[in-house]
Design a protein around this motif. Structure first.
Motif, PDB file in Angstrom:
ATOM      1  N   MET A  14      57.897 -40.714 -31.117  1.00 46.42           N
ATOM      2  CA  MET A  14      58.216 -39.289 -30.985  1.00 46.42           C
ATOM      3  C   MET A  14      59.325 -39.123 -29.970  1.00 46.42           C
ATOM      4  SD  MET A  14      54.393 -37.812 -31.033  1.00 46.42           S
ATOM      5  CE  MET A  14      53.723 -39.420 -30.658  1.00 46.42           C
ATOM      6  N   TYR A  15      60.466 -38.721 -30.462  1.00 43.97           N
ATOM      7  CA  TYR A  15      61.637 -38.617 -29.592  1.00 43.97           C
ATOM      8  C   TYR A  15      61.735 -37.199 -29.036  1.00 43.97           C
ATOM      9  CZ  TYR A  15      66.306 -39.009 -27.759  1.00 43.97           C
ATOM     10  OH  TYR A  15      67.397 -39.005 -26.910  1.00 43.97           O
ATOM     11  N   LEU A  16      61.353 -37.023 -27.799  1.00 43.75           N
ATOM     12  CA  LEU A  16      61.418 -35.697 -27.158  1.00 43.75           C
ATOM     13  C   LEU A  16      62.352 -35.770 -25.948  1.00 43.75           C
ATOM     14  CD1 LEU A  16      57.674 -34.629 -27.526  1.00 43.75           C
ATOM     15  CD2 LEU A  16      59.654 -33.771 -28.800  1.00 43.75           C
ATOM     16  N   ASP A  17      63.541 -36.312 -26.201  1.00 40.73           N
ATOM     17  CA  ASP A  17      64.535 -36.467 -25.132  1.00 40.73           C
ATOM     18  C   ASP A  17      65.921 -36.068 -25.633  1.00 40.73           C
ATOM     19  OD1 ASP A  17      65.263 -37.013 -22.556  1.00 40.73           O
ATOM     20  OD2 ASP A  17      65.395 -39.182 -22.825  1.00 40.73           O
ATOM     21  N   HIS A  18      65.959 -34.959 -26.403  1.00 39.60           N
ATOM     22  CA  HIS A  18      67.226 -34.541 -27.012  1.00 39.60           C
ATOM     23  C   HIS A  18      68.240 -34.024 -25.999  1.00 39.60           C
ATOM     24  CE1 HIS A  18      64.836 -34.826 -30.704  1.00 39.60           C
ATOM     25  NE2 HIS A  18      65.980 -34.877 -31.351  1.00 39.60           N
ATOM     26  N   ALA A  19      67.819 -33.765 -24.755  1.00 41.43           N
ATOM     27  CA  ALA A  19      68.813 -33.384 -23.748  1.00 41.43           C
ATOM     28  C   ALA A  19      69.582 -34.610 -23.275  1.00 41.43           C
ATOM     29  CB  ALA A  19      68.136 -32.695 -22.567  1.00 41.43           C
ATOM     30  N   ALA A  20      68.980 -35.792 -23.419  1.00 44.14           N
ATOM     31  CA  ALA A  20      69.681 -37.024 -23.025  1.00 44.14           C
ATOM     32  C   ALA A  20      70.689 -37.419 -24.095  1.00 44.14           C
ATOM     33  CB  ALA A  20      68.674 -38.149 -22.803  1.00 44.14           C
ATOM     34  N   SER A  21      70.251 -37.414 -25.347  1.00 44.42           N
ATOM     35  CA  SER A  21      71.142 -37.671 -26.470  1.00 44.42           C
ATOM     36  C   SER A  21      70.420 -37.300 -27.750  1.00 44.42           C
ATOM     37  CB  SER A  21      71.580 -39.140 -26.527  1.00 44.42           C
ATOM     38  OG  SER A  21      72.729 -39.257 -27.342  1.00 44.42           O
ATOM     39  N   THR A  22      71.185 -37.032 -28.803  1.00 45.47           N
ATOM     40  CA  THR A  22      70.582 -36.620 -30.076  1.00 45.47           C
ATOM     41  C   THR A  22      70.936 -37.629 -31.158  1.00 45.47           C
ATOM     42  OG1 THR A  22      72.557 -35.329 -30.535  1.00 45.47           O
ATOM     43  CG2 THR A  22      70.714 -34.147 -29.545  1.00 45.47           C
ATOM     44  N   PRO A  23      70.087 -37.737 -32.196  1.00 46.09           N
ATOM     45  CA  PRO A  23      70.435 -38.666 -33.288  1.00 46.09           C
ATOM     46  C   PRO A  23      71.654 -38.167 -34.065  1.00 46.09           C
ATOM     47  CG  PRO A  23      68.394 -37.452 -33.779  1.00 46.09           C
ATOM     48  CD  PRO A  23      68.795 -37.072 -32.385  1.00 46.09           C
ATOM     49  N   ARG A  55      58.988 -25.484 -28.724  1.00 49.17           N
ATOM     50  CA  ARG A  55      58.943 -25.571 -27.254  1.00 49.17           C
ATOM     51  C   ARG A  55      57.757 -24.777 -26.712  1.00 49.17           C
ATOM     52  NH1 ARG A  55      62.252 -22.398 -24.009  1.00 49.17           N
ATOM     53  NH2 ARG A  55      61.230 -20.726 -25.170  1.00 49.17           N
ATOM     54  N   ASP A  56      57.502 -23.590 -27.273  1.00 48.48           N
ATOM     55  CA  ASP A  56      56.400 -22.768 -26.759  1.00 48.48           C
ATOM     56  C   ASP A  56      55.052 -23.434 -27.031  1.00 48.48           C
ATOM     57  OD1 ASP A  56      58.034 -20.925 -25.632  1.00 48.48           O
ATOM     58  OD2 ASP A  56      57.993 -19.542 -27.337  1.00 48.48           O
ATOM     59  N   ARG A  57      54.906 -24.010 -28.212  1.00 49.82           N
ATOM     60  CA  ARG A  57      53.636 -24.709 -28.508  1.00 49.82           C
ATOM     61  C   ARG A  57      53.474 -25.912 -27.573  1.00 49.82           C
ATOM     62  NH1 ARG A  57      54.842 -22.652 -33.329  1.00 49.82           N
ATOM     63  NH2 ARG A  57      56.087 -24.334 -34.197  1.00 49.82           N
ATOM     64  N   LEU A  58      54.577 -26.604 -27.341  1.00 44.30           N
ATOM     65  CA  LEU A  58      54.538 -27.762 -26.443  1.00 44.30           C
ATOM     66  C   LEU A  58      54.170 -27.320 -25.029  1.00 44.30           C
ATOM     67  CD1 LEU A  58      55.131 -30.740 -25.785  1.00 44.30           C
ATOM     68  CD2 LEU A  58      57.558 -30.164 -25.649  1.00 44.30           C
ATOM     69  N   LEU A  59      54.853 -26.291 -24.537  1.00 43.85           N
ATOM     70  CA  LEU A  59      54.580 -25.827 -23.167  1.00 43.85           C
ATOM     71  C   LEU A  59      53.148 -25.337 -23.031  1.00 43.85           C
ATOM     72  CD1 LEU A  59      57.506 -23.768 -21.598  1.00 43.85           C
ATOM     73  CD2 LEU A  59      56.326 -25.768 -20.676  1.00 43.85           C
ATOM     74  N   ASP A  60      52.684 -24.571 -24.018  1.00 44.16           N
ATOM     75  CA  ASP A  60      51.303 -24.068 -23.943  1.00 44.16           C
ATOM     76  C   ASP A  60      50.324 -25.238 -23.840  1.00 44.16           C
ATOM     77  OD1 ASP A  60      52.237 -21.522 -24.053  1.00 44.16           O
ATOM     78  OD2 ASP A  60      51.800 -21.205 -26.183  1.00 44.16           O
ATOM     79  N   GLY A  61      50.577 -26.284 -24.621  1.00 38.72           N
ATOM     80  CA  GLY A  61      49.698 -27.461 -24.599  1.00 38.72           C
ATOM     81  C   GLY A  61      49.773 -28.190 -23.263  1.00 38.72           C
ATOM     82  N   LEU A  62      50.971 -28.376 -22.737  1.00 37.76           N
ATOM     83  CA  LEU A  62      51.126 -29.107 -21.467  1.00 37.76           C
ATOM     84  C   LEU A  62      50.493 -28.313 -20.321  1.00 37.76           C
ATOM     85  CD1 LEU A  62      54.924 -30.152 -21.732  1.00 37.76           C
ATOM     86  CD2 LEU A  62      52.933 -31.541 -22.343  1.00 37.76           C
ATOM     87  N   THR A 121      65.260 -33.074 -35.292  1.00 33.37           N
ATOM     88  CA  THR A 121      64.305 -33.914 -36.016  1.00 33.37           C
ATOM     89  C   THR A 121      62.847 -33.659 -35.603  1.00 33.37           C
ATOM     90  OG1 THR A 121      64.726 -35.589 -34.336  1.00 33.37           O
ATOM     91  CG2 THR A 121      65.928 -35.819 -36.422  1.00 33.37           C
ATOM     92  N   THR A 122      62.628 -32.806 -34.607  1.00 32.13           N
ATOM     93  CA  THR A 122      61.273 -32.623 -34.074  1.00 32.13           C
ATOM     94  C   THR A 122      60.410 -31.781 -35.032  1.00 32.13           C
ATOM     95  OG1 THR A 122      62.293 -32.573 -31.899  1.00 32.13           O
ATOM     96  CG2 THR A 122      59.981 -31.939 -32.007  1.00 32.13           C
ATOM     97  N   THR A 123      59.156 -32.209 -35.205  1.00 37.97           N
ATOM     98  CA  THR A 123      58.250 -31.487 -36.119  1.00 37.97           C
ATOM     99  C   THR A 123      57.035 -30.949 -35.347  1.00 37.97           C
ATOM    100  OG1 THR A 123      56.939 -33.461 -36.566  1.00 37.97           O
ATOM    101  CG2 THR A 123      58.832 -33.060 -38.022  1.00 37.97           C
ATOM    102  N   ASP A 124      56.320 -30.025 -35.982  1.00 34.98           N
ATOM    103  CA  ASP A 124      55.084 -29.483 -35.416  1.00 34.98           C
ATOM    104  C   ASP A 124      54.053 -30.573 -35.139  1.00 34.98           C
ATOM    105  OD1 ASP A 124      54.931 -26.755 -34.900  1.00 34.98           O
ATOM    106  OD2 ASP A 124      55.020 -26.276 -37.049  1.00 34.98           O
ATOM    107  N   ALA A 125      53.962 -31.509 -36.090  1.00 38.85           N
ATOM    108  CA  ALA A 125      52.966 -32.586 -35.948  1.00 38.85           C
ATOM    109  C   ALA A 125      53.283 -33.427 -34.710  1.00 38.85           C
ATOM    110  CB  ALA A 125      52.971 -33.463 -37.206  1.00 38.85           C
ATOM    111  N   GLU A 126      54.562 -33.658 -34.456  1.00 39.73           N
ATOM    112  CA  GLU A 126      54.945 -34.451 -33.275  1.00 39.73           C
ATOM    113  C   GLU A 126      54.563 -33.725 -31.991  1.00 39.73           C
ATOM    114  OE1 GLU A 126      58.816 -37.140 -34.361  1.00 39.73           O
ATOM    115  OE2 GLU A 126      59.140 -35.011 -34.041  1.00 39.73           O
ATOM    116  N   VAL A 158      51.254 -33.551 -27.122  1.00 38.45           N
ATOM    117  CA  VAL A 158      50.357 -32.875 -26.182  1.00 38.45           C
ATOM    118  C   VAL A 158      49.096 -33.716 -25.963  1.00 38.45           C
ATOM    119  CG1 VAL A 158      48.875 -30.851 -25.881  1.00 38.45           C
ATOM    120  CG2 VAL A 158      51.239 -30.557 -26.647  1.00 38.45           C
ATOM    121  N   GLU A 159      48.564 -34.268 -27.052  1.00 36.00           N
ATOM    122  CA  GLU A 159      47.360 -35.121 -26.941  1.00 36.00           C
ATOM    123  C   GLU A 159      47.641 -36.340 -26.064  1.00 36.00           C
ATOM    124  OE1 GLU A 159      45.689 -34.566 -31.424  1.00 36.00           O
ATOM    125  OE2 GLU A 159      45.913 -36.636 -30.714  1.00 36.00           O
TER     126      GLU A 159
END
Ligand code: PLP
Length: 382
Positions: free
Chosen positions: A1-10, A268-275, A354-359, A364-365
């Motif tokens: 799961m690539y969650l570092d798109h601020a560093a670089s993107t595919p 991002r909101d779903r991610l933040l809420d989970g974190l 490329t980020t999906t809801d499932a990712e 978060v888990e």
């Protein structure tokens, strides 16, 4: 799961397809007069038009560079040198949360070139107060450099307020928009932006190519002397394939500007809420004035590097700060500037095309488990 798109993107497949002919066969020098050269030049100029269209400027105002670092250095040093040579002064204003490409260029102007600088701190929410910036401007100020959005904590800076006020006072504004392009609004005309830096690998284009938008009325001394390409400001043989890729990537980002930031904001909101649902986790930077893809959190009772490695072992790619900072032991200048506590882990997650809801759900888990396990083992502190 690539969650570092601020560093670089595919690299987008359409970008790769557009670049391929210029890597395989179209090797002519875009400055050559023969057919191979002319074809390459046409491709470069088509890319320039794509970038100009994406930003609402004229093609003449787009100068291709080797990336964001060069574009920032060219703008900051070039504008400052020219203004001083014209006797307009030698004072620069910037913010404490700029990328090092701006901060260190300003520091060098001060240390080695006799300039003075005012570095304005952000408010605790990571947003710089526009009035504080404007109050720092003096009669001898020749440049104000304020990023559009911060690369670490994702906060959006008030260019819409600062830009018009500076224009009224005749002071040029440079903005590092490397993180903002394709994710947030950029109104170059309305905001009075004189110079703007972008980097293609941050918007699904290739690495090693970027651009500086330099408005027509703004003169700069070049960093590089040579063949005089690009208005005499950026000498060096055009990187045909990279520039073509940059053009296509910019056009794609502009097409998606109505929909992609909204989609990213949802992720991002779903991610933040989970974190933030995990005990002892808090947000760094404003929740409202923030890039739609950026979640940056402080985690109590964990070491940052240890947490990052635990996530990495579970195939989640995140970051402890900006890419240049990762691996360096020092605390980020951005986190220090907003008064973030040094005894916590600070993690940046950034979503992308490329980020999906499932990712997001899985990340978060993984995060929650990693924090629980690390705390149980003493936090992972060395
Ligand atoms: N400015 C910002 C805000 C960035 O995030 C980066 C890259 O991380 C840069 C400048 C440098 O861009 P490049 O990697 O193209 O030199």
């Amino acid at each position: 799961m690539y969650l570092d798109h601020a560093a670089s993107t595919p690299l987008d497949p359409a970008v790769l397809a557009a670049m391929r002919p210029w890597l395989e066969g179209g090797f002519g020098n875009p400055s050559s007069q023969h057919a191979l050269g002319r074809q390459a030049r046409e491709a470069v100029e088509a890319a320039r038009e794509q970038v100009a269209g994406a930003l609402g400027v004229t093609p003449l105002e787009v100068l291709f560079t080797s990336g964001g670092t060069e574009a920032d250095n060219q703008a900051v040093k070039g504008i400052a040198w020219t203004a001083r040579a014209a006797g307009r002064g030698a004072h620069v204003v910037t913010t404490a949360i700029e990328h090092h490409a701006v901060l260190e260029a300003v520091e060098w102007l001060v240390a080695a070139q006799g300039f003075t600088a005012t570095v304005v701190p952000p408010e605790p929410d990571g947003v710089v107060d526009p009035q504080r910036l404007l109050d720092a401007v003096r009669p001898d100020t020749v440049l104000v450099s304020v990023m559009a959005a911060n690369n670490e904590i994702g906060t959006l800076q008030p260019l819409d307020v600062v830009g018009p006020a500076l224009r009224a006072r005749g002071v040029p504004l440079h903005t590092d928009a490397v993180q903002a392009f394709g994710r947030a609004e950029l109104c170059l005309d309305d905001w009075g932006i004189g110079a703007l830096a972008l980097s293609a690998h941050k918007f699904n284009g290739p690495k090693g190519v970027g651009l500086l938008v330099l408005r027509r009325d703004l003169a700069v001394q070049p960093l590089l002397h040579g063949g005089g390409q690009d208005r005499g400001v950026r000498s060096g043989t055009f990187n045909t394939a990279g520039i073509v890729g940059c053009g296509v990537a910019a056009a794609l980002a502009a097409v998606d500007l109505d929909t992609e930031p909204v989609r990213l904001g949802g992720l991002r909101d779903r991610l933040l809420d989970g974190l933030l649902a995990v005990d002892g986790v808090s947000l760094n930077g404003s929740r409202v004035r923030r890039l739609p893809h950026n979640a940056h959190v402080a985690v109590e009772g964990c070491d940052g590097e240890a947490l990052l490695l635990a996530l990495d072992r579970a195939s989640v790619c995140a970051s402890t700060g900006s890419a240049c900072q990762s691996g360096a032991a020092s605390f980020s200048h951005v986190l220090r500037a907003i008064g973030a506590p040094e005894d916590r882990a600070h993690l940046r997650f950034t979503c992308g095309r490329t980020t999906t809801d499932a990712e997001i759900a899985r990340a978060v888990e993984v995060f929650s488990d990693a924090v629980t396990n690390l705390r149980a083992a003493g936090g992972g502190y060395l």
